[in-house]
Design a protein around this motif. Structure first.
Motif, mmCIF file in Angstrom:
data_model
loop_
_atom_site.group_PDB
_atom_site.id
_atom_site.type_symbol
_atom_site.label_atom_id
_atom_site.label_comp_id
_atom_site.label_asym_id
_atom_site.label_seq_id
_atom_site.Cartn_x
_atom_site.Cartn_y
_atom_site.Cartn_z
ATOM 1 N N GLY A 257 0.696 -1.219 -0.082
ATOM 2 C CA GLY A 257 0.119 -0.130 0.029
ATOM 3 C C GLY A 257 0.745 1.330 -0.162
ATOM 4 N N GLN A 258 2.034 1.357 -0.065
ATOM 5 C CA GLN A 258 2.917 2.467 -0.087
ATOM 6 C C GLN A 258 3.256 2.852 -1.309
ATOM 7 N N PHE A 259 3.139 2.295 -2.290
ATOM 8 C CA PHE A 259 3.924 2.482 -3.652
ATOM 9 C C PHE A 259 3.006 2.271 -4.846
ATOM 10 N N LYS A 260 3.328 3.463 -5.783
ATOM 11 C CA LYS A 260 2.395 3.666 -7.079
ATOM 12 C C LYS A 260 3.324 2.978 -8.320
ATOM 13 N N LEU A 261 2.777 2.228 -9.134
ATOM 14 C CA LEU A 261 3.386 1.791 -10.303
ATOM 15 C C LEU A 261 3.064 2.618 -11.393
ATOM 16 N N LEU A 262 3.933 3.014 -12.237
ATOM 17 C CA LEU A 262 3.741 3.836 -13.539
ATOM 18 C C LEU A 262 4.312 3.206 -14.689
ATOM 19 N N LYS A 263 3.490 3.252 -15.644
ATOM 20 C CA LYS A 263 3.902 2.639 -16.924
ATOM 21 C C LYS A 263 5.112 3.516 -17.711
ATOM 22 N N LEU A 264 6.298 2.764 -18.037
ATOM 23 C CA LEU A 264 7.239 3.596 -18.745
ATOM 24 C C LEU A 264 6.802 4.137 -20.029
ATOM 25 N N PRO A 265 7.602 5.359 -20.283
ATOM 26 C CA PRO A 265 7.440 6.067 -21.406
ATOM 27 C C PRO A 265 7.893 5.506 -22.752
ATOM 28 N N PHE A 266 8.430 4.283 -22.585
ATOM 29 C CA PHE A 266 9.241 3.661 -23.857
ATOM 30 C C PHE A 266 9.226 2.205 -23.352
ATOM 31 N N ASP A 267 9.134 1.306 -24.535
ATOM 32 C CA ASP A 267 9.291 -0.301 -24.678
ATOM 33 C C ASP A 267 10.620 -0.511 -24.276
ATOM 34 N N LEU A 268 10.504 -1.642 -23.369
ATOM 35 C CA LEU A 268 11.714 -2.340 -22.975
ATOM 36 C C LEU A 268 11.303 -4.027 -23.350
ATOM 37 N N PRO A 269 12.402 -4.709 -23.724
ATOM 38 C CA PRO A 269 12.227 -6.132 -23.811
ATOM 39 C C PRO A 269 11.829 -6.930 -22.619
ATOM 40 N N ALA A 270 11.024 -7.718 -22.694
ATOM 41 C CA ALA A 270 10.662 -8.441 -21.401
ATOM 42 C C ALA A 270 11.883 -9.402 -21.231
ATOM 43 N N SER A 271 12.207 -9.569 -19.804
ATOM 44 C CA SER A 271 13.350 -10.583 -19.611
ATOM 45 C C SER A 271 12.303 -11.976 -19.370
ATOM 46 N N VAL A 272 12.895 -13.222 -20.051
ATOM 47 C CA VAL A 272 12.450 -14.376 -19.783
ATOM 48 C C VAL A 272 12.833 -15.086 -18.615
ATOM 49 N N ILE A 273 12.168 -15.554 -17.790
ATOM 50 C CA ILE A 273 12.380 -16.361 -16.488
ATOM 51 C C ILE A 273 12.313 -17.879 -17.025
ATOM 52 N N ARG A 274 13.533 -18.578 -16.884
ATOM 53 C CA ARG A 274 13.860 -20.001 -16.959
ATOM 54 C C ARG A 274 14.235 -20.809 -15.751
ATOM 55 N N MET A 275 13.991 -22.045 -15.977
ATOM 56 C CA MET A 275 14.520 -22.896 -14.977
ATOM 57 C C MET A 275 15.894 -23.807 -15.698
ATOM 58 N N HIS A 276 16.908 -23.845 -14.920
ATOM 59 C CA HIS A 276 18.174 -24.358 -15.635
ATOM 60 C C HIS A 276 18.481 -25.777 -14.502
ATOM 61 N N TRP A 277 19.012 -26.908 -15.297
ATOM 62 C CA TRP A 277 19.463 -27.928 -14.468
ATOM 63 C C TRP A 277 20.543 -28.432 -15.321
ATOM 64 N N HIS A 278 21.474 -29.263 -14.816
ATOM 65 C CA HIS A 278 22.653 -29.684 -15.295
ATOM 66 C C HIS A 278 22.268 -31.207 -16.001
ATOM 67 N N LYS A 279 22.952 -31.593 -17.125
ATOM 68 C CA LYS A 279 22.494 -32.658 -17.921
ATOM 69 C C LYS A 279 22.865 -34.097 -16.892
ATOM 70 N N ARG A 280 23.676 -34.015 -15.896
ATOM 71 C CA ARG A 280 23.840 -34.976 -15.106
ATOM 72 C C ARG A 280 22.764 -35.278 -14.622
ATOM 73 N N PHE A 281 21.711 -34.531 -14.156
ATOM 74 C CA PHE A 281 20.767 -34.901 -13.232
ATOM 75 C C PHE A 281 19.321 -34.453 -14.049
ATOM 76 N N HIS A 282 19.667 -34.919 -15.423
ATOM 77 C CA HIS A 282 18.253 -34.656 -16.066
ATOM 78 C C HIS A 282 17.313 -35.869 -16.027
ATOM 79 N N GLU A 283 17.748 -37.251 -15.648
ATOM 80 C CA GLU A 283 16.727 -38.170 -15.579
ATOM 81 C C GLU A 283 16.985 -38.584 -14.113
ATOM 82 N N ASP A 284 17.353 -37.787 -13.184
ATOM 83 C CA ASP A 284 17.251 -38.157 -11.912
ATOM 84 C C ASP A 284 15.861 -38.058 -11.424
ATOM 85 N N ALA A 285 15.207 -38.874 -10.570
ATOM 86 C CA ALA A 285 13.907 -38.844 -10.349
ATOM 87 C C ALA A 285 13.433 -37.758 -9.669
#
Length: 299
Positions: A257-285
């Motif tokens: 309740g203490q902050f206000k959100l504003l639309k930016l006056p220019f376009d920015l590319p969205a960041s993509v959130i991904r999940m990463h894991w190592h191939k050693r554990f790809h099939e680890d149950a």
């Protein structure tokens, strides 16, 4: 030496000590007490007839004999995990396994609570740990099983890692409720003039903002750089700074309740959130199950 007289449970201890060169860190990884690791080290010394490690001002340094064992011991344990243990399956409801997740500071605020809740519903005895990791450390931490999965916007990770796209993260400007710009349409000129708190991370979004302003002959004149988004609320609440932050985090801050959100006056590319894991554990149950829980909540 007769292999029947050798306790093979000592091999993971030796492997952890060789990698960490610290009883404390090895104990943490193995979920053992430091005294138990020290006892295991004593048994290793007796079994192999070698001191194995010497304490110095730079930590515990391996002897030549211990160094020779590093590669074969790691290979043996890898084969056990990949060819023997992974076939045993994973029952979430009965498991007491510990999983460690690597998150950014934003992830620790936005994603972590939902993951904890989702895991608790399916696997009440599973234990979770969180580490805040930076991009340069992620690949090695996943390979060595210091973390099981990493979540965040990390654009330059190596091909040895698997990944899954979860969601896009867009950016907004945030100011305190009583800020002179609160409730107004934000122009690019007003944006550039406003004092700003800036967090520069691997996404490069702040550099993109500087480039966008420069194309219009503008620069941000008063910039205060900070290392973490989580440090922003008290600063914004106390003055007239503006901050550009990920939308999900801004929503979480604004719910108080203490902050206000504003639309930016220019376009920015969205960041993509991904999940990463190592191939050693790809099939680890267990790893497969954890990835499924996360994907079902965020993908």
């Amino acid at each position: 030496m007769d292999i029947k007289s050798v306790d093979l449970n000592l091999l993971p201890v030796l492997d952890a000590l060789l990698r960490h060169r610290s009883v404390t860190l090895a104990a943490r990884e193995l979920d053992m007490s430091q005294s138990a690791v020290s006892t295991a080290l004593g048994r290793l010394r007796d079994t192999l007839g070698d001191q194995m490690f010497v304490r110095t001002g730079r930590g515990m340094l391996p002897t030549p004999r211990a160094s020779q064992l590093a590669e074969p011991v790691a290979a043996i344990l890898d084969r056990l995990r990949d060819e023997v243990l992974s076939a045993s399956g994973f029952v979430a409801a009965d498991s007491e396994r510990t999983f460690t997740l690597g998150l950014s500071d934003v992830g620790s605020y936005v994603l972590w609570p939902r993951i904890v809740s989702a895991v608790a519903q399916q696997a009440p005895s599973v234990r979770l740990r969180m580490r805040v990791v930076t991009q340069p450390l992620i690949a090695s931490a996943l390979e060595s099983a210091e973390i099981d999965v990493a979540l965040g916007a990390y654009p330059d990770l190596p091909d040895t890692l698997y990944q899954r796209r979860l969601f896009e993260r867009k950016y907004v400007a945030m100011v305190r409720i009583g800020h002179p710009l609160a409730g107004k349409r934000l122009s690019v000129q007003a944006f550039a003039r406003c004092p700003q708190a800036v967090v520069r991370l691997a996404s490069g979004i702040q550099d993109r903002i500087d480039e966008t302003l420069a194309q219009q002959g503008l620069t941000r004149e008063r910039v205060l750089e900070m290392p973490s988004y989580l440090m922003l609320p008290p600063l914004l609440d106390a003055g007239d700074h503006l901050a550009v932050i990920p939308g999900q985090l801004a929503d979480a801050f604004a719910r108080h309740g203490q902050f206000k959100l504003l639309k930016l006056p220019f376009d920015l590319p969205a960041s993509v959130i991904r999940m990463h894991w190592h191939k050693r554990f790809h099939e680890d149950a267990g790893n497969v199950w954890l990835r499924g829980v996360i994907s079902s909540n965020f993908a």
